[in-house]
Design a protein around this motif. Structure first.
Motif: not given
Length: 427
Positions: A14-15, A17-19, A21-22, A59, A61-62, A64-65
């Motif tokens: 997840v990190w 993929i999402e880092s 964007r974060l 979710n 990613g959400a 983490l955001m």
């Protein structure tokens, strides 16, 4: 595999993929890439603490955001940045908590694509060295840990850590704006972005040092960054030119080494092992670049050269005359002795080794090629084809002495030995 281990691996995925964007969303608010990364890392630490007990959210990613947002608000309060940003953020801590969605949250949620584009342009700012840009890009946009970047470039981990810390400090001290520049500055910065992505790819395609000649994971990261950039800048032909170049070249990766990792020259590669999917994608990206009016850009020209190889069934049926012409055109838009060296190779294939050698010899005194191992390597190959084996052996030995990659050095030493044997046999 235990549940905790599975969750930790999920968090790592997840990190990755999402880092980006974060960090991009946070950097837009706090205007500090270093601080934004710290906030995103804090959210990751929180996930590592909570998810093994609560389970991975639907979710992630959400989640983490949201965690990063809360951490950002805490940081703003503590550093009293909220007071200086009060009017811009229009954030009232008590009232907004009840309303459920603050102006701050809106800023973090909107224009994610634009945020990523800003992050790419910021990480690749020319105020940083090429090495620092590459490390920071892999860290912020690739989601790679410091030790992963260090292993990829065969540099000690403390060195990479220092590069990243200094890069973030430089961006902060120079007050580099978190934005996509416009006009001529955008063109200059885009060139820097493409240069960094291609630098990462090339280090994977033909490693400058170490024991492995290729590092596919770096090629994959560069292509992923190229695809992200293509999605964010769909009207920039050179972006598609670079993506085409990387994908067509990457199609050969499986055929470039033996099972034990030894290099295989283009002429000796099993073309049935070239990846047809990557070739098709690369040719489609090249067509896109040309339709956008970028047929004569440096990356599109190099992609067109790669396409000539991809379309040929054998080394003999390759359109070497067209490749030589494309290199001549590339030399006009991107003057470089390395380009001229590559043109000499194409001329040798099209018109014979003597014609190529004549061009190579004009580069003998080029300062930029003085310690470039491929100059004596190419000269050795051409001399060998002309059956001037003693001279060829000397060139391959010089090339081996200059090569920093273990596999490549061994390969060149083997070629020198083969020339020595051929020379003795001819006498």
């Amino acid at each position: 595999m235990t549940t905790a281990t599975h969750i930790h691996r999920t968090i790592e995925a997840v990190w990755r993929i999402e880092s980006a964007r974060l960090i991009a969303g946070l950097a837009r608010m706090v205007r500090d890439v270093g601080l934004a990364e710290e906030l995103a890392q804090d959210a990751l630490v929180t996930a590592l603490e909570r998810w093994p007990e609560s389970g991975v959210p639907d979710n992630p990613g959400a989640w983490l955001m949201t965690a990063a947002k809360h951490r950002a608000i805490d940081q703003l309060r503590r550093k009293k940045l909220i007071e200086r940003k009060h009017e811009a953020l229009a954030y009232e801590a008590e009232g907004e908590a009840e309303d459920g969605k603050s102006e701050l949250e809106t800023m973090l949620d909107d224009d994610i694509g634009d945020d990523l584009l800003r992050l790419i342009f910021t990480a690749c700012h020319p105020v940083l060295s090429a090495e620092a840009r590459a490390a920071l890009t892999l860290r912020l946009l690739g989601g790679l840990a410091t030790d992963e970047i260090a292993r990829a470039f065969l540099v000690p981990e403390p060195t990479i850590s220092q590069r990243i810390v200094r890069a973030k400090r430089t961006l902060s001290e120079k007050q580099i704006p978190f934005e996509v520049p416009r006009g001529e500055e955008r063109n200059e910065r885009l060139a820097s972005v493409l240069e960094v992505i291609y630098l990462i790819f090339n280090e994977g395609y033909a490693a400058t040092s170490g024991d492995d000649w290729i590092r596919p994971e770096l090629c994959n990261e560069a292509m992923r960054l190229g695809r992200v950039l293509a999605g964010l800048a769909p009207q920039e032909p050179e972006v598609f030119g670079l993506l085409a170049l990387m994908e067509i070249q990457a199609s050969r990766l499986h055929a470039r080494t033996t099972p034990t990792g030894e290099p295989i020259l283009l002429a000796d590669q099993d073309r049935s092992r070239w990846d047809p999917l990557l070739i098709r994608r690369g040719l489609a990206e090249l067509d896109r670049a040309e339709k956008l009016g970028g047929a004569h850009g440096p990356y599109a020209l190099q992609a067109a050269i790669a396409a000539c190889h991809a379309r040929a069934r054998t080394i003999e049926t390759t359109d070497w005359t067209r490749i030589a012409t494309l290199y001549a055109e590339l030399a006009q838009v991107l003057p470089s002795p390395v380009v001229e060296l590559n043109r000499a190779v194409a001329v040798a294939m099209a018109s014979g080794p003597a014609a190529g050698l004549a061009l190579v010899d004009t580069l003998a005194n080029e300062p930029l090629l003085r310690n470039y191992h491929l100059l004596p390597s190419v000269r050795g190959d051409l001399l060998s084809r002309l059956e001037r084996h003693a001279e060829a052996r000397e060139e391959f030995e010089r090339a081996a002495s200059l090569a920093r990659n273990t596999r490549e050095r061994h390969f060149l030493q083997q070629r020198a030995a083969a020339c020595d044997e051929a020379n003795r046999a001819s006498h």
